[in-house]
Motif scaffolding. Sequence first.
Motif, PDB file in Angstrom:
ATOM      1  N   SER A   1      49.598  36.853  49.203  1.00 22.46           N
ATOM      2  CA  SER A   1      50.727  35.858  49.326  1.00 22.46           C
ATOM      3  C   SER A   1      50.460  34.563  48.608  1.00 22.46           C
ATOM      4  CB  SER A   1      50.846  35.785  50.821  1.00 22.46           C
ATOM      5  OG  SER A   1      49.962  34.875  51.353  1.00 22.46           O
ATOM      6  N   GLN A   2      51.255  33.820  48.351  1.00 27.25           N
ATOM      7  CA  GLN A   2      51.050  32.563  47.747  1.00 27.25           C
ATOM      8  C   GLN A   2      50.193  31.495  48.532  1.00 27.25           C
ATOM      9  OE1 GLN A   2      54.301  30.183  46.428  1.00 27.25           O
ATOM     10  NE2 GLN A   2      55.534  32.133  45.647  1.00 27.25           N
ATOM     11  N   VAL A   3      50.501  31.829  50.113  1.00 22.16           N
ATOM     12  CA  VAL A   3      49.582  30.986  51.012  1.00 22.16           C
ATOM     13  C   VAL A   3      47.821  31.432  50.796  1.00 22.16           C
ATOM     14  CG1 VAL A   3      49.056  30.502  53.308  1.00 22.16           C
ATOM     15  CG2 VAL A   3      51.276  30.661  52.335  1.00 22.16           C
ATOM     16  N   GLU A   4      47.898  32.829  50.806  1.00 21.67           N
ATOM     17  CA  GLU A   4      46.385  33.182  50.388  1.00 21.67           C
ATOM     18  C   GLU A   4      45.779  32.802  49.023  1.00 21.67           C
ATOM     19  OE1 GLU A   4      46.259  37.600  52.641  1.00 21.67           O
ATOM     20  OE2 GLU A   4      47.662  37.310  50.881  1.00 21.67           O
ATOM     21  N   LEU A   5      46.945  32.938  47.890  1.00 20.03           N
ATOM     22  CA  LEU A   5      46.195  32.284  46.883  1.00 20.03           C
ATOM     23  C   LEU A   5      45.735  30.664  46.862  1.00 20.03           C
ATOM     24  CD1 LEU A   5      45.921  32.439  43.662  1.00 20.03           C
ATOM     25  CD2 LEU A   5      48.257  32.094  43.545  1.00 20.03           C
ATOM     26  N   SER A   6      46.808  29.856  47.546  1.00 17.74           N
ATOM     27  CA  SER A   6      46.306  28.674  47.766  1.00 17.74           C
ATOM     28  C   SER A   6      45.215  28.280  48.534  1.00 17.74           C
ATOM     29  CB  SER A   6      47.540  27.985  48.392  1.00 17.74           C
ATOM     30  OG  SER A   6      47.652  28.316  49.958  1.00 17.74           O
ATOM     31  N   ARG A   7      44.593  29.112  49.232  1.00 20.91           N
ATOM     32  CA  ARG A   7      43.508  29.080  50.151  1.00 20.91           C
ATOM     33  C   ARG A   7      42.482  29.511  49.091  1.00 20.91           C
ATOM     34  NH1 ARG A   7      45.405  32.359  54.827  1.00 20.91           N
ATOM     35  NH2 ARG A   7      46.718  31.033  56.127  1.00 20.91           N
ATOM     36  N   LEU A   8      42.583  30.493  48.432  1.00 19.95           N
ATOM     37  CA  LEU A   8      41.528  30.840  47.493  1.00 19.95           C
ATOM     38  C   LEU A   8      41.326  29.663  46.534  1.00 19.95           C
ATOM     39  CD1 LEU A   8      40.047  33.518  46.980  1.00 19.95           C
ATOM     40  CD2 LEU A   8      41.725  34.194  45.640  1.00 19.95           C
ATOM     41  N   ILE A   9      42.134  29.026  46.019  1.00 17.59           N
ATOM     42  CA  ILE A   9      41.797  27.963  44.869  1.00 17.59           C
ATOM     43  C   ILE A   9      41.783  26.624  45.712  1.00 17.59           C
ATOM     44  CG2 ILE A   9      42.967  29.567  43.083  1.00 17.59           C
ATOM     45  CD1 ILE A   9      45.237  27.631  43.248  1.00 17.59           C
ATOM     46  N   SER A  10      41.838  26.381  46.827  1.00 18.01           N
ATOM     47  CA  SER A  10      41.771  25.241  47.535  1.00 18.01           C
ATOM     48  C   SER A  10      42.864  24.334  47.216  1.00 18.01           C
ATOM     49  CB  SER A  10      40.430  24.608  47.223  1.00 18.01           C
ATOM     50  OG  SER A  10      39.418  25.613  47.758  1.00 18.01           O
ATOM     51  N   GLU A  11      44.097  24.605  47.283  1.00 17.43           N
ATOM     52  CA  GLU A  11      45.220  23.661  47.032  1.00 17.43           C
ATOM     53  C   GLU A  11      46.177  24.031  48.059  1.00 17.43           C
ATOM     54  OE1 GLU A  11      45.179  21.580  44.586  1.00 17.43           O
ATOM     55  OE2 GLU A  11      43.777  22.017  43.236  1.00 17.43           O
ATOM     56  N   HIS A  12      47.154  22.606  48.085  1.00 17.21           N
ATOM     57  CA  HIS A  12      48.132  22.935  49.084  1.00 17.21           C
ATOM     58  C   HIS A  12      49.203  23.962  48.721  1.00 17.21           C
ATOM     59  CE1 HIS A  12      51.320  21.820  51.668  1.00 17.21           C
ATOM     60  NE2 HIS A  12      50.515  21.187  52.649  1.00 17.21           N
ATOM     61  N   PRO A  13      49.591  24.629  49.552  1.00 10.74           N
ATOM     62  CA  PRO A  13      50.878  25.630  49.279  1.00 10.74           C
ATOM     63  C   PRO A  13      51.948  25.377  48.686  1.00 10.74           C
ATOM     64  CG  PRO A  13      50.003  26.221  51.636  1.00 10.74           C
ATOM     65  CD  PRO A  13      49.225  24.842  51.084  1.00 10.74           C
ATOM     66  N   VAL A  14      52.378  24.180  48.813  1.00  9.03           N
ATOM     67  CA  VAL A  14      53.495  23.383  48.239  1.00  9.03           C
ATOM     68  C   VAL A  14      53.224  23.280  46.607  1.00  9.03           C
ATOM     69  CG1 VAL A  14      55.045  21.584  47.975  1.00  9.03           C
ATOM     70  CG2 VAL A  14      54.459  22.397  50.243  1.00  9.03           C
ATOM     71  N   GLN A  15      52.034  22.601  46.517  1.00  5.97           N
ATOM     72  CA  GLN A  15      51.460  22.493  45.069  1.00  5.97           C
ATOM     73  C   GLN A  15      51.646  23.694  44.326  1.00  5.97           C
ATOM     74  OE1 GLN A  15      51.422  19.920  43.440  1.00  5.97           O
ATOM     75  NE2 GLN A  15      50.886  18.322  44.745  1.00  5.97           N
ATOM     76  N   VAL A  16      50.778  24.789  44.959  1.00  4.48           N
ATOM     77  CA  VAL A  16      50.859  26.273  44.348  1.00  4.48           C
ATOM     78  C   VAL A  16      52.214  26.590  43.795  1.00  4.48           C
ATOM     79  CG1 VAL A  16      50.288  28.623  44.792  1.00  4.48           C
ATOM     80  CG2 VAL A  16      48.584  26.486  45.242  1.00  4.48           C
TER      81      VAL A  16
ATOM     82  N   GLN B   1      59.279  33.265  32.537  1.00  7.08           N
ATOM     83  CA  GLN B   1      57.816  34.225  32.172  1.00  7.08           C
ATOM     84  C   GLN B   1      56.661  33.866  32.912  1.00  7.08           C
ATOM     85  OE1 GLN B   1      57.289  34.005  28.090  1.00  7.08           O
ATOM     86  NE2 GLN B   1      59.279  35.382  27.382  1.00  7.08           N
ATOM     87  N   ILE B   2      56.449  32.587  33.160  1.00  8.43           N
ATOM     88  CA  ILE B   2      55.086  32.104  33.947  1.00  8.43           C
ATOM     89  C   ILE B   2      55.263  32.523  35.191  1.00  8.43           C
ATOM     90  CG2 ILE B   2      54.332  30.072  34.961  1.00  8.43           C
ATOM     91  CD1 ILE B   2      54.820  28.500  32.103  1.00  8.43           C
ATOM     92  N   THR B   3      56.613  32.232  35.806  1.00  8.36           N
ATOM     93  CA  THR B   3      56.751  32.682  37.318  1.00  8.36           C
ATOM     94  C   THR B   3      56.520  34.276  37.584  1.00  8.36           C
ATOM     95  OG1 THR B   3      58.438  30.795  37.623  1.00  8.36           O
ATOM     96  CG2 THR B   3      58.472  32.580  39.263  1.00  8.36           C
ATOM     97  N   SER B   4      57.246  34.911  36.473  1.00  8.50           N
ATOM     98  CA  SER B   4      57.212  36.378  36.784  1.00  8.50           C
ATOM     99  C   SER B   4      55.834  36.994  36.668  1.00  8.50           C
ATOM    100  CB  SER B   4      58.203  37.080  35.436  1.00  8.50           C
ATOM    101  OG  SER B   4      59.453  36.689  35.815  1.00  8.50           O
ATOM    102  N   LYS B   5      54.916  36.402  35.605  1.00  8.92           N
ATOM    103  CA  LYS B   5      53.517  36.965  35.394  1.00  8.92           C
ATOM    104  C   LYS B   5      52.797  36.665  36.730  1.00  8.92           C
ATOM    105  CE  LYS B   5      52.464  35.997  30.783  1.00  8.92           C
ATOM    106  NZ  LYS B   5      51.621  35.213  29.976  1.00  8.92           N
ATOM    107  N   ILE B   6      53.109  35.432  37.087  1.00  7.84           N
ATOM    108  CA  ILE B   6      52.305  35.056  38.472  1.00  7.84           C
ATOM    109  C   ILE B   6      52.774  35.939  39.691  1.00  7.84           C
ATOM    110  CG2 ILE B   6      51.671  33.296  40.289  1.00  7.84           C
ATOM    111  CD1 ILE B   6      51.609  31.353  37.790  1.00  7.84           C
ATOM    112  N   LYS B   7      54.085  36.132  39.913  1.00  5.82           N
ATOM    113  CA  LYS B   7      54.457  36.930  41.205  1.00  5.82           C
ATOM    114  C   LYS B   7      54.201  38.351  40.992  1.00  5.82           C
ATOM    115  CE  LYS B   7      58.093  33.789  42.669  1.00  5.82           C
ATOM    116  NZ  LYS B   7      59.646  33.930  42.944  1.00  5.82           N
ATOM    117  N   ILE B   8      54.248  38.887  39.682  1.00  2.00           N
ATOM    118  CA  ILE B   8      53.893  40.221  39.362  1.00  2.00           C
ATOM    119  C   ILE B   8      52.436  40.533  39.991  1.00  2.00           C
ATOM    120  CG2 ILE B   8      53.460  42.238  37.744  1.00  2.00           C
ATOM    121  CD1 ILE B   8      56.218  41.034  36.548  1.00  2.00           C
ATOM    122  N   SER B   9      51.662  39.598  39.643  1.00  2.36           N
ATOM    123  CA  SER B   9      50.229  39.807  39.638  1.00  2.36           C
ATOM    124  C   SER B   9      49.726  39.642  41.184  1.00  2.36           C
ATOM    125  CB  SER B   9      49.447  38.534  38.810  1.00  2.36           C
ATOM    126  OG  SER B   9      48.169  38.863  39.002  1.00  2.36           O
ATOM    127  N   LEU B  10      50.607  38.717  41.697  1.00  2.00           N
ATOM    128  CA  LEU B  10      50.287  38.624  43.284  1.00  2.00           C
ATOM    129  C   LEU B  10      50.889  39.810  43.981  1.00  2.00           C
ATOM    130  CD1 LEU B  10      51.481  34.952  43.978  1.00  2.00           C
ATOM    131  CD2 LEU B  10      49.191  35.843  44.295  1.00  2.00           C
TER     132      LEU B  10
END
Length: 69
Positions: A27-42, A12-21
């Motif tokens: 992309s997850q990479v864009e999200l990682s830049r936006l929150i200043s975290e490494h893409p692997v951690q995101v 459910q967590i994964t689905s919510k986030i992926k749908i929102s993206l």
Amino acid sequence: MTEQNLMEGAKQITSKIKISLLERDMSQVELSRLISEHPVQVNRAIHADMSPKSLAIRKKIYRVLDIKE
């Protein structure tokens, strides 16, 4: 909590986030830049890793994507 419940919660967590993206065409990479975290951690956080770091990242993700916890 059973293993099955944990797996369902993780999905459910994964689905919510992926749908929102997808809705934001982000992309997850864009999200990682936006929150200043490494893409692997995101990616780990999105896939419901339960480490303290992933929990903190998920809170940032929820805030940025306006997802209710």
